[in-house]
Design an enzyme around this catalytic site. Structure first.
Site, PDB file in Angstrom:
ATOM      1  N   ASP A 155       0.943  -1.218  -0.145  1.00 46.34           N
ATOM      2  CA  ASP A 155       0.101  -0.066   0.187  1.00 46.34           C
ATOM      3  C   ASP A 155       0.995   1.324   0.031  1.00 46.34           C
ATOM      4  O   ASP A 155       1.489   1.410   0.948  1.00 46.34           O
ATOM      5  CB  ASP A 155      -0.737   0.027   1.178  1.00 46.34           C
ATOM      6  CG  ASP A 155      -1.707   0.890   1.218  1.00 46.34           C
ATOM      7  OD1 ASP A 155      -1.699   1.739   0.493  1.00 46.34           O
ATOM      8  OD2 ASP A 155      -2.662   1.197   2.424  1.00 46.34           O
ATOM      9  N   GLU A 173      -1.675  -1.243  -3.893  1.00 44.09           N
ATOM     10  CA  GLU A 173      -2.645  -0.304  -3.646  1.00 44.09           C
ATOM     11  C   GLU A 173      -2.457   1.186  -3.533  1.00 44.09           C
ATOM     12  O   GLU A 173      -1.445   1.426  -2.918  1.00 44.09           O
ATOM     13  CB  GLU A 173      -3.036  -0.781  -2.076  1.00 44.09           C
ATOM     14  CG  GLU A 173      -4.143  -0.051  -1.337  1.00 44.09           C
ATOM     15  CD  GLU A 173      -4.649  -0.843  -0.069  1.00 44.09           C
ATOM     16  OE1 GLU A 173      -4.536  -1.993  -0.151  1.00 44.09           O
ATOM     17  OE2 GLU A 173      -5.231   0.081   0.862  1.00 44.09           O
ATOM     18  N   GLU A 200     -10.455   3.590  -1.494  1.00 42.92           N
ATOM     19  CA  GLU A 200     -10.771   4.133  -0.044  1.00 42.92           C
ATOM     20  C   GLU A 200     -11.047   5.540   0.177  1.00 42.92           C
ATOM     21  O   GLU A 200     -11.498   6.065   1.117  1.00 42.92           O
ATOM     22  CB  GLU A 200      -9.708   3.567   0.845  1.00 42.92           C
ATOM     23  CG  GLU A 200      -8.396   4.204   0.672  1.00 42.92           C
ATOM     24  CD  GLU A 200      -7.253   3.893   1.608  1.00 42.92           C
ATOM     25  OE1 GLU A 200      -6.966   4.473   2.607  1.00 42.92           O
ATOM     26  OE2 GLU A 200      -6.426   2.850   1.323  1.00 42.92           O
ATOM     27  N   HIS A 252     -12.152  -1.882   2.125  1.00 43.86           N
ATOM     28  CA  HIS A 252     -11.252  -1.206   3.037  1.00 43.86           C
ATOM     29  C   HIS A 252     -11.663  -1.215   4.391  1.00 43.86           C
ATOM     30  O   HIS A 252     -13.050  -0.842   4.690  1.00 43.86           O
ATOM     31  CB  HIS A 252     -10.786   0.020   2.478  1.00 43.86           C
ATOM     32  CG  HIS A 252      -9.875   0.933   3.199  1.00 43.86           C
ATOM     33  ND1 HIS A 252     -10.277   1.718   4.310  1.00 43.86           N
ATOM     34  CD2 HIS A 252      -8.729   1.114   3.265  1.00 43.86           C
ATOM     35  CE1 HIS A 252      -9.086   2.397   4.684  1.00 43.86           C
ATOM     36  NE2 HIS A 252      -8.183   1.833   4.252  1.00 43.86           N
TER      37      HIS A 252
END
Ligand code: CA
Length: 423
Positions: free
Chosen positions: A235, A261, A287, A337
């Site tokens: 991420d 991500e 998200e 998420h």
């Protein structure tokens, strides 16, 4: 599947919050429930905070305080609903003001069961002042609490209201390895990833975003520590440009990374599309997107391979349903998420229970619960009935059972709230 739920009276009596009117018989309450008249009497917002022992970070910032923002909706039926708003630190205080001083006056007195009507009433009044971000995060917490009320009123878990459960257990992936300002971060990540694997998680996610060279060193250290037979996700919290993310993504492919991500800024739709085209690994994101209108453009534009809607930010459970329909219409897989307190985790268990397999098969790929493994007392100690995620993961092959209590089953311990609440 046999799942026991308690009756309407039981759920009302168990509701934490306003005591039922003593003149109001259980029969009378049931009738009012049947007629859909459960008036909202008050909406309170609770910001909880404490100091972390160790600083934690991601590619945008480091932080030393743990925050949770809970929303409590009280009704005249003695049922209290709980929700959570995404947004930590100072953002939570801004959202508290929106919940209590902007949204509450719009809907106190309304029928709590009219979730869809309430959502549109609030959104229509907020639209001119913010179609994304904090107003929608605030609406999310209120909407989630209304679903909790609806489930308690009917004596069924929220996944039942959503149409039933597609599974009895949900695999969880362990999220950890947050950034820290330490010279030995690679060694620390190697040790932490081994702990997450030993805890029983079948997949895990780590932070990156310190520059491509350093990122690759960190991912190499983790991959070496956990071996090749476990899914690893990374991420970047939108730290990169597309031009930087393409060669980094190629290196991540070599290390067997399952998804990359938020490689680039959420507004950079073309960048997302270019990455999906250029790379073989999955590009994940979502998200930082809000409402059906925001997600429409992300999904129709084929910007992500895996969509990560955040129910506590995008507009609540009511809006999540619309986003899910859009994703399904375009065959984009969804892995929610999940961030925040046990209220957010519990809410997501219902959504993941009710998430259809798509495209559908005899042995479909199962959705996963994102589960933060970094220290958080608001996740582990908040609820009257703890979710026991870590214990379940350890005992049940990395999976978590779907909840069975009426509503969301995430009633907080009010004394705990009082202890950690800051105003
Ligand atoms: Ca993320």
């Amino acid at each position: 599947m046999e799942i026991q739920t308690s009756d309407v009276t039981g759920s009302v009596m168990n509701g934490a919050g306003v005591a039922p009117d003593t003149n109001d018989s259980a029969q009378g309450r049931s009738l009012r429930v049947a007629l859909g008249k459960i008036r909202i009497t008050a909406i309170k917002s609770h910001v909880l905070q404490y100091d972390l022992d160790d600083e934690l970070g991601y590619s945008q910032q480091y932080y030393t305080k743990r925050t949770a923002h809970l929303v409590e909706v009280q009704t005249d039926a003695g049922i209290t609903g709980w929700g959570e708003c995404f947004g930590g630190g100072a953002i939570a205080f801004a959202n508290k003001t929106i919940v209590e001083r902007v949204i509450a006056p719009m809907i106190v007195g309304d029928d709590a069961l009219d979730r869809e009507v309430i959502w549109h009433k609030v959104y229509n009044l907020l639209r001119d002042h913010g179609q994304k971000g904090m107003p929608i995060q605030s609406l999310s917490g209120v909407d989630i609490a209304l679903w909790d009320i609806a489930g308690k009123a009917q004596g069924v878990p929220v996944w039942k209201l959503l149409g039933g459960a597609f599974r009895e257990r949900i695999p969880a992936y362990g999220y950890g390895m947050m950034l820290q300002r330490k010279d030995d971060l690679a060694e620390r990540f190697a040790a932490e990833s081994a702990r997450i694997k030993d805890a029983g998680f079948g997949a895990m996610k780590m932070k990156i975003g310190l520059g491509p060279k350093r990122d690759i060193q960190l991912v190499e250290a983790v991959r070496k520590s956990i071996g090749d037979d476990i899914d690893l996700m990374v991420d970047a919290n939108h730290a990169y440009t597309t031009r930087e993310a393409i060669p980094l993504g190629r290196a991540l492919e070599e290390l067997g990374v399952y998804w990359f991500e938020e490689p680039v800024a959420p507004e950079d739709r073309q960048g997302y599309r270019d990455l999906c085209t250029a790379l073989d690994l999955n590009i994940a994101g979502g998200e930082a997107e809000f409402t059906r209108w925001g997600f429409r453009d992300l999904i129709e534009g084929r910007c992500v391979d895996i969509l990560q809607p955040e129910v506590c930010a995008l507009g609540g459970i009511s809006e999540y349903q619309k986003v899910l329909a859009l994703a399904q219409a375009h065959f984009v897989p969804v892995v929610n998420h999940v961030w925040g307190s046990a209220v957010a985790v519990g809410t997501n268990l219902h959504l993941l229970a009710a998430l259809p397999d798509f495209p559908g098969a005899a042995h479909p790929v199962q959705p996963m619960l994102e589960y933060d493994t970094t220290p958080n007392r608001f996740r582990e100690e908040l609820l009257q009935e703890p979710l026991r995620i870590n214990e379940q993961v350890a005992e049940n092959g990395g999976t978590v059972a779907i909840p069975t209590a009426p509503g969301l089953g995430v009633d907080p311990d009010l004394k705990f709230i009082k202890h950690f609440e800051v105003n």
